[in-house]
Write a protein that holds these residues in place. Structure first.
Motif, short mmCIF file in Angstrom:
data_model
loop_
_atom_site.label_atom_id
_atom_site.label_comp_id
_atom_site.label_asym_id
_atom_site.label_seq_id
_atom_site.Cartn_x
_atom_site.Cartn_y
_atom_site.Cartn_z
N ARG A 8 10.98 -4.46 -4.80
CA ARG A 8 11.64 -3.75 -3.70
C ARG A 8 11.51 -2.24 -3.89
NH1 ARG A 8 15.72 -7.80 -3.77
NH2 ARG A 8 17.09 -6.45 -5.02
N THR A 11 7.82 -1.10 -3.16
CA THR A 11 7.46 -1.17 -1.74
C THR A 11 8.49 -0.50 -0.84
OG1 THR A 11 8.54 -3.35 -1.53
CG2 THR A 11 6.20 -3.32 -2.09
N ASP A 12 9.62 -0.06 -1.40
CA ASP A 12 10.69 0.53 -0.61
C ASP A 12 10.28 1.92 -0.13
OD1 ASP A 12 13.01 1.40 0.54
OD2 ASP A 12 14.30 0.98 -1.18
N TYR A 13 10.39 2.14 1.18
CA TYR A 13 10.02 3.43 1.75
C TYR A 13 10.84 4.57 1.16
CZ TYR A 13 9.19 7.13 5.14
OH TYR A 13 8.86 8.32 5.72
N ARG A 16 9.02 6.48 -1.43
CA ARG A 16 7.65 6.91 -1.15
C ARG A 16 7.44 8.40 -1.45
NH1 ARG A 16 6.70 3.01 -0.70
NH2 ARG A 16 6.44 2.09 1.34
N GLU A 70 3.81 -10.08 -1.47
CA GLU A 70 3.77 -9.53 -0.12
C GLU A 70 2.59 -8.60 0.12
OE1 GLU A 70 6.94 -6.27 0.29
OE2 GLU A 70 7.72 -7.60 -1.24
N LEU A 71 2.16 -7.84 -0.89
CA LEU A 71 1.05 -6.93 -0.67
C LEU A 71 -0.27 -7.67 -0.63
CD1 LEU A 71 1.88 -3.75 -2.79
CD2 LEU A 71 2.27 -4.19 -0.38
N GLN A 74 -1.12 -9.33 2.66
CA GLN A 74 -1.27 -8.51 3.86
C GLN A 74 -2.73 -8.35 4.26
OE1 GLN A 74 0.72 -4.81 3.12
NE2 GLN A 74 2.76 -5.69 3.34
N TRP A 319 -0.76 -6.78 -10.39
CA TRP A 319 -0.73 -5.46 -9.77
C TRP A 319 -1.06 -4.43 -10.84
CZ3 TRP A 319 4.15 -4.65 -6.22
CH2 TRP A 319 4.12 -5.58 -5.17
N ASN A 393 2.83 2.53 4.05
CA ASN A 393 1.96 1.78 3.15
C ASN A 393 2.26 2.10 1.69
OD1 ASN A 393 -0.46 0.82 1.72
ND2 ASN A 393 -1.30 0.51 3.77
N ALA A 394 2.52 1.08 0.88
CA ALA A 394 2.84 1.29 -0.54
C ALA A 394 1.59 1.45 -1.38
CB ALA A 394 3.66 0.12 -1.06
N ARG A 397 -0.82 5.88 -0.47
CA ARG A 397 0.34 6.77 -0.31
C ARG A 397 -0.07 8.16 0.14
NH1 ARG A 397 2.43 10.43 -3.91
NH2 ARG A 397 4.54 11.17 -3.39
#
Length: 412
Positions: A8, A11-13, A16, A70-71, A74, A319, A393-394, A397
């Motif tokens: 989280r 990927t959490d904005y 960013r 999740e990434l 996509q 990752w 987008n994580a 960037r």
């Protein structure tokens, strides 16, 4: 630290604008995974470097047998075959060799170098387009249109078609960077339609180049008959799409991150204005300090692999957090400092190994020319807001907008 809050946070904005404190926490536990599955997250320089060169790590998503993430999930739907970025040897090697023939050494060693004059012209035209205003959005008015125009020229898209090509590229890029609150079904429909139209346009262009080749890269891809034989039409289309999406989005962020960093370090901006030769060092340090690609989520183990005493099972997703490795104090001295005079800049900004960034020479040149000319032409540039709003987008960037004000434009 467990994976659920970790994922989280990555990927959490909200993180960013400054993910680097999080990356420092990640490096304290270099191999992370939550108890009930999910991807393994690798965050230290030497481990990332080793895995990028490890033949037991696959880029082919079909090898993923453990719960995904999740990434990785996509991936965009497309009728095209996967690009070589998503393939393993020997198919990866074959397609990359064929793409490289018209792009770089040894067959086309001057391709990027000989574009310098054209790139200079594009940059000058975009800056002239600022007009007599004292405020611009660097993203919308400069760093976004610059790379896509370059891709058009590289592929041989006719000048009269560039506006349509830009429109499709804009729509596809927006699909990679969804806005919160947007209807995902409608966004997917619009993105899919743009992909279809772009694909049909490129297919028509390919057929034209087969009949009447030019000196552009697309012509060479469809007419080249090297030791690997010719590309199929679908392979040409897949490669062209890769050049558009991968090459464009990363360069936008590299230039925008670069301008933001220079505005935060006005003494370096002034040095660049006084000595354009500093651009080479600045761009390399930017690729370490603020890389456009933050992490690589599309990797899978095709055998059990041990990393720092942790066994990563076959079929697991990995990752590789490149941006965390780039600030690893075990690898770099004073890694949190932006230092264009740094002598040791063996960064991970373009990855490493067989999948190292194919377009790195062009991206470097684009960023060097863009930042040099912005530094030289803008009189007393200043940030309107800091931090600026970032893209969702994580993986890729960069600021979504970079509004700046300045006192005027210096003559070319």
């Amino acid at each position: 630290m467990t994976q659920a809050p970790l994922l989280r946070q990555i990927t959490d904005y909200a993180n960013r604008a400054d993910p680097y404190p999080l990356y420092a926490e990640l490096r304290k536990t270099p191999v992370l995974q939550e108890e009930d599955g999910g991807p393994f997250v690798i965050s230290t320089y030497w481990d990332i470097q080793s895995l990028l060169h490890d033949p037991r790590i696959s880029s082919d998503a079909s090898n993923l047998t453990v719960q995904g993430d999740e990434l990785t999930e996509q991936e965009e739907e497309t009728a095209l075959p996967p690009s070589f970025l998503r393939l393993d040897p020997p198919e990866h090697d074959r397609l990359r060799r064929m793409t490289n023939r018209p792009f770089g050494p040894p067959h086309s060693p001057r391709r990027v170098h000989d574009m310098r004059g054209e790139l200079d012209g594009i940059v000058s035209g975009l800056i002239a387009g600022f007009g007599d205003t004292d405020r611009i959005d660097v993203v919308d008015q400069f760093s976004y249109p610059f790379p896509v125009t370059v891709i058009c020229r590289l592929l041989g898209v006719p000048r009269e078609d560039e506006a349509r090509f830009h429109s499709w590229a804009d729509t596809i890029a927006a699909g990679l960077d969804p806005v919160p609150g947007d209807d995902p079904t409608e966004r997917n429909r619009v993105t899919h339609e743009a992909r279809m139209q772009l694909g049909m346009y490129l297919a028509g262009l390919v057929e034209e180049r087969r009949k009447t080749p030019g000196d552009d890269m697309l012509s060479e891809l469809v007419t080249s008959h090297g030791p690997d034989g010719p590309m199929t039409t679908m392979e040409v289309l897949s490669t062209a799409a890769l050049l558009l999406i991968a090459g464009h989005e990363t360069t936008v962020n590299l230039i925008t991150n670069g301008m933001l960093t220079l505005l935060r370090h006005p003494e370096v901006l002034q040095r660049l204005r006084d000595d354009p030769r500093l651009a080479v060092n600045i761009v390399e340090e930017l690729l370490r300090y603020e890389p456009p690609v933050q992490l690589v989520p599309q990797r899978t183990c095709i055998a059990d692999i041990e990393v720092r005493g942790v066994t990563i099972p076959k079929g697991s997703s990995i990752w590789l957090v490149l941006a965390a490795g780039n600030r690893d104090q075990e690898r770099f001295e004073d890694p949190e400092r932006f230092d264009p005079d740094r002598q040791d800049i063996q960064h991970l900004g373009f990855g490493s190994g067989i999948h190292s960034c194919f377009g790195a020479p062009l991206a470097r040149l684009e960023a060097q020319l863009a930042l040099t000319e912005l530094a030289r032409r803008l009189d007393n540039p200043r940030l309107v807001e800091d931090p600026p709003p970032y893209r969702q987008n994580a993986v890729l960037r960069g600021p979504r907008h970079l509004n700046i004000t300045f006192d005027g434009l210096r003559p070319k």
